[in-house]
Design a protein around this motif. Structure first.
Motif, PDB file in Angstrom:
ATOM      1  N   SER A  47      13.039  16.571  -0.494  1.00  0.00           N
ATOM      2  CA  SER A  47      12.420  15.460   0.228  1.00  0.00           C
ATOM      3  C   SER A  47      11.522  15.979   1.334  1.00  0.00           C
ATOM      4  N   ILE A  48      10.477  15.212   1.633  1.00  0.00           N
ATOM      5  CA  ILE A  48       9.640  15.465   2.797  1.00  0.00           C
ATOM      6  C   ILE A  48       9.373  14.135   3.490  1.00  0.00           C
ATOM      7  N   THR A  49       9.155  14.200   4.783  1.00  0.00           N
ATOM      8  CA  THR A  49       8.848  13.012   5.572  1.00  0.00           C
ATOM      9  C   THR A  49       7.352  12.927   5.790  1.00  0.00           C
ATOM     10  N   LEU A  50       6.788  11.759   5.566  1.00  0.00           N
ATOM     11  CA  LEU A  50       5.347  11.534   5.714  1.00  0.00           C
ATOM     12  C   LEU A  50       5.052  10.784   7.007  1.00  0.00           C
ATOM     13  N   PRO A  51       3.831  10.923   7.533  1.00  0.00           N
ATOM     14  CA  PRO A  51       3.450  10.156   8.716  1.00  0.00           C
ATOM     15  C   PRO A  51       3.533   8.648   8.455  1.00  0.00           C
ATOM     16  N   THR A  52       3.730   7.883   9.515  1.00  0.00           N
ATOM     17  CA  THR A  52       3.809   6.432   9.396  1.00  0.00           C
ATOM     18  C   THR A  52       2.526   5.874   8.781  1.00  0.00           C
ATOM     19  N   ARG A  53       2.692   4.883   7.923  1.00  0.00           N
ATOM     20  CA  ARG A  53       1.596   4.176   7.261  1.00  0.00           C
ATOM     21  C   ARG A  53       0.830   5.054   6.268  1.00  0.00           C
ATOM     22  N   THR A  54       1.475   6.089   5.731  1.00  0.00           N
ATOM     23  CA  THR A  54       0.872   6.859   4.648  1.00  0.00           C
ATOM     24  C   THR A  54       0.785   5.984   3.401  1.00  0.00           C
ATOM     25  N   THR A  55      -0.382   5.881   2.814  1.00  0.00           N
ATOM     26  CA  THR A  55      -0.560   5.047   1.631  1.00  0.00           C
ATOM     27  C   THR A  55      -0.194   5.819   0.366  1.00  0.00           C
ATOM     28  N   ASN A  56      -0.083   5.100  -0.739  1.00  0.00           N
ATOM     29  CA  ASN A  56       0.202   5.750  -2.012  1.00  0.00           C
ATOM     30  C   ASN A  56      -0.886   6.745  -2.380  1.00  0.00           C
ATOM     31  N   ARG A  57      -2.137   6.370  -2.151  1.00  0.00           N
ATOM     32  CA  ARG A  57      -3.253   7.277  -2.443  1.00  0.00           C
ATOM     33  C   ARG A  57      -3.170   8.533  -1.574  1.00  0.00           C
ATOM     34  N   GLU A  58      -2.869   8.378  -0.307  1.00  0.00           N
ATOM     35  CA  GLU A  58      -2.747   9.531   0.594  1.00  0.00           C
ATOM     36  C   GLU A  58      -1.575  10.412   0.199  1.00  0.00           C
ATOM     37  N   LEU A  59      -0.503   9.803  -0.293  1.00  0.00           N
ATOM     38  CA  LEU A  59       0.632  10.579  -0.782  1.00  0.00           C
ATOM     39  C   LEU A  59       0.218  11.453  -1.954  1.00  0.00           C
ATOM     40  N   VAL A  60      -0.519  10.888  -2.898  1.00  0.00           N
ATOM     41  CA  VAL A  60      -0.986  11.649  -4.061  1.00  0.00           C
ATOM     42  C   VAL A  60      -1.789  12.872  -3.624  1.00  0.00           C
ATOM     43  N   PRO A 107       0.795  -1.245   0.000  1.00  0.00           N
ATOM     44  CA  PRO A 107       0.000   0.000   0.000  1.00  0.00           C
ATOM     45  C   PRO A 107       0.820   1.283   0.000  1.00  0.00           C
ATOM     46  N   ASN A 108       2.146   1.234   0.197  1.00  0.00           N
ATOM     47  CA  ASN A 108       2.836   2.496   0.461  1.00  0.00           C
ATOM     48  C   ASN A 108       4.260   2.570  -0.086  1.00  0.00           C
ATOM     49  N   ARG A 109       4.465   2.123  -1.309  1.00  0.00           N
ATOM     50  CA  ARG A 109       5.758   2.311  -1.953  1.00  0.00           C
ATOM     51  C   ARG A 109       5.539   2.522  -3.450  1.00  0.00           C
ATOM     52  N   LEU A 110       6.290   3.465  -3.991  1.00  0.00           N
ATOM     53  CA  LEU A 110       6.206   3.698  -5.429  1.00  0.00           C
ATOM     54  C   LEU A 110       7.462   4.399  -5.915  1.00  0.00           C
ATOM     55  N   ARG A 111       7.657   4.268  -7.216  1.00  0.00           N
ATOM     56  CA  ARG A 111       8.738   4.984  -7.900  1.00  0.00           C
ATOM     57  C   ARG A 111       8.229   5.352  -9.284  1.00  0.00           C
ATOM     58  N   ALA A 112       8.516   6.585  -9.714  1.00  0.00           N
ATOM     59  CA  ALA A 112       8.031   7.038 -11.010  1.00  0.00           C
ATOM     60  C   ALA A 112       9.084   7.917 -11.663  1.00  0.00           C
ATOM     61  N   SER A 113       9.018   7.976 -12.983  1.00  0.00           N
ATOM     62  CA  SER A 113       9.913   8.855 -13.737  1.00  0.00           C
ATOM     63  C   SER A 113       9.185   9.348 -14.970  1.00  0.00           C
ATOM     64  N   VAL A 114       9.556  10.542 -15.423  1.00  0.00           N
ATOM     65  CA  VAL A 114       9.025  11.094 -16.666  1.00  0.00           C
ATOM     66  C   VAL A 114      10.142  11.897 -17.323  1.00  0.00           C
ATOM     67  N   VAL A 115      10.319  11.675 -18.628  1.00  0.00           N
ATOM     68  CA  VAL A 115      11.408  12.320 -19.366  1.00  0.00           C
ATOM     69  C   VAL A 115      10.841  12.929 -20.644  1.00  0.00           C
ATOM     70  N   SER A 116      11.174  14.191 -20.870  1.00  0.00           N
ATOM     71  CA  SER A 116      10.826  14.865 -22.128  1.00  0.00           C
ATOM     72  C   SER A 116      12.015  15.720 -22.532  1.00  0.00           C
ATOM     73  N   GLU A 173       1.975  16.969  -8.967  1.00  0.00           N
ATOM     74  CA  GLU A 173       1.138  15.930  -9.553  1.00  0.00           C
ATOM     75  C   GLU A 173       2.036  14.782  -9.989  1.00  0.00           C
ATOM     76  N   LEU A 174       1.871  13.632  -9.368  1.00  0.00           N
ATOM     77  CA  LEU A 174       2.676  12.474  -9.729  1.00  0.00           C
ATOM     78  C   LEU A 174       2.252  11.918 -11.086  1.00  0.00           C
ATOM     79  N   PRO A 175       3.179  11.345 -11.841  1.00  0.00           N
ATOM     80  CA  PRO A 175       2.794  10.682 -13.094  1.00  0.00           C
ATOM     81  C   PRO A 175       1.765   9.591 -12.819  1.00  0.00           C
ATOM     82  N   LEU A 176       0.733   9.522 -13.671  1.00  0.00           N
ATOM     83  CA  LEU A 176      -0.336   8.536 -13.545  1.00  0.00           C
ATOM     84  C   LEU A 176      -1.013   8.603 -12.173  1.00  0.00           C
ATOM     85  N   ALA A 177      -1.194   9.817 -11.668  1.00  0.00           N
ATOM     86  CA  ALA A 177      -1.863   9.972 -10.378  1.00  0.00           C
ATOM     87  C   ALA A 177      -3.267   9.390 -10.404  1.00  0.00           C
ATOM     88  N   ASP A 178      -3.942   9.469 -11.558  1.00  0.00           N
ATOM     89  CA  ASP A 178      -5.296   8.928 -11.653  1.00  0.00           C
ATOM     90  C   ASP A 178      -5.306   7.414 -11.516  1.00  0.00           C
TER      91      ASP A 178
END
Length: 290
Positions: A137-150, A102-111, A160-165
């Motif tokens: 960098s910022i620190t998030l509360p413990t157990r922050t989910t990917n959706r909550e991060l967005v 529920p709480n890890r991601l990595r994204a990249s966008v290149v143009s 706006e993260l890539p593919l936030a939708d």
């Protein structure tokens, strides 16, 4: 790339009446019920503003995505940018999204214009710009989910993260309450996948999604049109999916290069103040006389 369809069929009836000497008098009152019936039938044939098939397709897609604990998506996209002159230009990009719920991601966008990398290891979010070699960098509360991060990044930092939708769709809590119009357009093949094409409208945004048919209802293409901007800029992205990936924890951790510079992440309020200052500076500059 763009598809348009008319959901309303307009029926036009032309009545011609010719009167001649000695012809039988025509009783026009007899035509009234027929015309009334025709108008009633036409009104009844109008499709609803929200097609249940479109909403059902969104629910199925979101439900399937929620069953995917780990996945990766490769993307190719085109995005409109509105210049200060009002001109609209379009830039191409490619990217990648790796998710471990529920709480890890990595994204990249290149143009050609920029390159960004995003890391979230469940505790720290980092945004890295390789070309200027800056990161924040910022620190998030413990157990922050990917959706909550967005939602946190959008609300507080205008990031706006890539593919936030996709991240919203793949988590519990994705809402369809903002949709005011939903339409089924038809079928289309995208990268060897047969898809169903749907269009949706909500305040300030028209959007389209092409969903793969079969037992893997994945979004294959997404087009967003900003309607509260007179230029109506668009963002379009095609997606290639890799389900069941097993990334290691190291994939989501950011290790800054030795010569990278750390900067503070600007808040939404700071960004707004900078924009106001830049606008005032532009308007105060004298114009060149001919």
């Amino acid at each position: 790339m763009r598809h348009t369809a008319s959901a309303t069929i307009v029926l036009t009836s032309v009545l011609a009446v010719a009167a001649t000497v000695g012809a039988q008098t025509r009783d026009d009152s007899a035509a009234v019920p027929a015309r009334t019936k025709q108008r009633s039938t036409q009104k009844a044939e109008q499709p609803p503003a929200i097609d249940p098939r479109a909403i059902d397709a969104l629910r199925k897609m979101s439900g399937f995505l929620r069953t995917q604990q780990n996945y990766a998506v490769d993307t190719t996209g085109k995005q409109d940018y509105v210049l200060p002159s009002g001109e609209k230009v379009q830039l191409s990009s490619h990217g990648n999204l790796i998710v471990a719920n529920p709480n890890r991601l990595r994204a990249s966008v290149v143009s050609d214009r920029k390159e960004r990398q995003f890391f979230f290891d469940g505790k720290t979010f980092t945004m890295f710009s390789p070309r200027p070699n800056y990161y924040t960098s910022i620190t998030l509360p413990t157990r922050t989910t990917n959706r909550e991060l967005v939602e946190h990044l959008d609300a507080n930092y205008a990031v706006e993260l890539p593919l936030a939708d996709v991240l919203r769709w793949s988590t519990v809590g994705a809402s369809i309450n903002d949709i005011t119009r939903a339409t089924y357009i038809g079928t289309e093949w995208i990268n060897n996948a047969e898809t169903d094409h749907y269009s949706f409208r909500q305040r300030g945004l028209d959007w389209q999604v092409w969903i793969e048919r079969g037992n893997q209802p994945l979004p294959r293409r997404l087009v967003l049109t900003t309607t509260d901007d007179p230029a109506r800029p668009e963002y379009a992205v095609d997606m290639t999916w890799h389900l069941g990936t097993r990334p290691s924890d190291a994939v989501f951790a950011f290790t800054p290069p030795n010569d990278a510079m750390k900067i503070a992440m600007a808040s939404r309020e700071q960004l707004a103040s900078r924009e106001q200052a830049n606008k005032a500076r532009r308007t105060s500059q004298p114009t060149k006389e001919d």
